[in-house]
Design an enzyme around this catalytic site. Sequence first.
Site, mmCIF file in Angstrom:
data_model
loop_
_atom_site.group_PDB
_atom_site.id
_atom_site.type_symbol
_atom_site.label_atom_id
_atom_site.label_comp_id
_atom_site.label_asym_id
_atom_site.label_seq_id
_atom_site.Cartn_x
_atom_site.Cartn_y
_atom_site.Cartn_z
ATOM 1 N N HIS A 155 -8.017 -5.448 -0.046
ATOM 2 C CA HIS A 155 -6.761 -4.817 0.333
ATOM 3 C C HIS A 155 -6.148 -5.556 1.526
ATOM 4 O O HIS A 155 -6.855 -5.922 2.470
ATOM 5 C CB HIS A 155 -7.041 -3.362 0.713
ATOM 6 C CG HIS A 155 -5.847 -2.474 0.770
ATOM 7 N ND1 HIS A 155 -4.975 -2.345 -0.277
ATOM 8 C CD2 HIS A 155 -5.381 -1.632 1.748
ATOM 9 C CE1 HIS A 155 -4.041 -1.473 0.038
ATOM 10 N NE2 HIS A 155 -4.260 -1.036 1.262
ATOM 11 N N GLU A 213 -8.973 -4.406 -4.244
ATOM 12 C CA GLU A 213 -8.317 -3.704 -3.145
ATOM 13 C C GLU A 213 -9.302 -2.955 -2.234
ATOM 14 O O GLU A 213 -9.378 -3.211 -1.041
ATOM 15 C CB GLU A 213 -7.310 -2.685 -3.700
ATOM 16 C CG GLU A 213 -6.177 -3.285 -4.516
ATOM 17 C CD GLU A 213 -5.023 -3.764 -3.683
ATOM 18 O OE1 GLU A 213 -5.093 -3.678 -2.446
ATOM 19 O OE2 GLU A 213 -4.027 -4.233 -4.274
ATOM 20 N N SER A 226 0.840 -1.189 0.000
ATOM 21 C CA SER A 226 0.000 0.000 0.000
ATOM 22 C C SER A 226 0.889 1.258 0.000
ATOM 23 O O SER A 226 1.692 1.435 -0.906
ATOM 24 C CB SER A 226 -0.968 -0.029 1.185
ATOM 25 O OG SER A 226 -2.008 0.897 1.016
#
Length: 492
Positions: free
Chosen positions: A411, A319, A198
Amino acid sequence: MSVALQPVDTIEVDTCEGRVRGFWRDTPGAVARSAAFLGIPFAQAPVGSLRFSAPAPMEPWVGVRDALAYGATAQRGDPGVTLIPEPSVPGESTLNVNVFTPDPSHRTDSMPVLVWIHGGGFISGSPASPWYDGRAFNRDSVVVVSLGYRLGFEGFGAIQGATSNRGVRDWIAGLEWVQRNIAAFGGDPSRVTIAGQSAGGGAVLTLLGMEHVQHLFHSVYCASGAIADVTSERGAEAAGKLAKAVGVEATVEGFSNVEEESLLAAQGEAFKLGASDLTAGLPFGPLIDGELIVRPTPESLRMGVGSDKPLVLGATDDEFSMIVQGKEKFLRWLPLALLLRPFKLPAEVRRAYLRANPEVAACGHGAVLGRFITDNMFRTVVVRVARARGEAPTWVYRVAFKSKAHGSAVHCIDVPFLFDCLDGPLVERLTGENPPQELADAIHGAAVAFMRDGDPGWTPWSSEPDTDAVFGGAEATMEVERGGYGGALPLV
């Protein structure tokens, strides 16, 4: 949640700044133990006159410094329910590293090193997560380092009269510490892989695009990278907005008079993730300041910066689809032609995107919006970076494993598989019950092969464009495909 690992048998190592005391612990599945050294400072505490300055070198100490518990984190307070358990640790000395090593005396055949930069949107996250414990990598003869850095406005805010990109400079100082000291922990300073997920993935891509830091690492592993590349205009706008919220001038003198707690509270109120962030970009993160970072990362990569560094990068299929969970009943009343209009896309791009994703559209309007958010923030980054790199060695993957708890490849779903920590705390809250060990073997094993041998085990995109590995798709482990990112191409 406790953040201290209970030492059973201690071990000492000499660093350039002084001697540190860590401890041995058992590693499941390994014949030998591994050692942990926690909270070793790589720079002075960023407080007082150092608060908005570049990281200051750590002063040497006399005697043995305990490295038996995680050090202070830049993240403050209870972060609430997060996808990855990332605890906050109080204290001022937030610029510290945690080192996990199979054997500090391993000098004759030094081991590859993984330096992990945590995610959290550049405003949260913690290097003290139990998921980032390097014991599984240690089992496979890889030394692991996780490092802390300043977050949010403290780390990345554009402040008149202050050092810019303080958080980026923290990453660099941490990597310099690794170069000076990792050999003492059995690691090879010439085989350092920087990795992150991320915002951490965005961090390693930023570093890959910076000419003057290339000597600090050998290769890059980027999971779901979110590139900030904050413009000077965007940075000044964010600083002005926050200055107004706390009632000071947008200068180093003004902000220095605001307590950290008050600044964090105002930051949380003034900046909330919304549709505008998908188009304007994040308010905090690496800043194109013309000094440390001189151009957007993809542009630097197109110019050949970092072209000698092997790169693995990828994303999960869904995600941020969780953002729209529970909103399907409302979204279904919107015509698909209007669904994406708030994101200011040209009409022809909206139509092309819907044509490229018929299987997603068949799952409903919520699926389309969720995939669009995922593509816009993450999957297009993969394609842009892979294309910008040209013939530089680049491998692309995607993670298709659907969480039994969330129903999609959300995610962070790949992190416990990457670190092979499926028995870790709160993993099943993200993955659902009984996450497949064979998928962890595949994802973790490919990462180890890349760090050890420079090849994760599938055809590189740089040799055959649009080739990627898919983890957890039709096959439980890994298969190679073409065009796995085709749905995102209209947005590139």
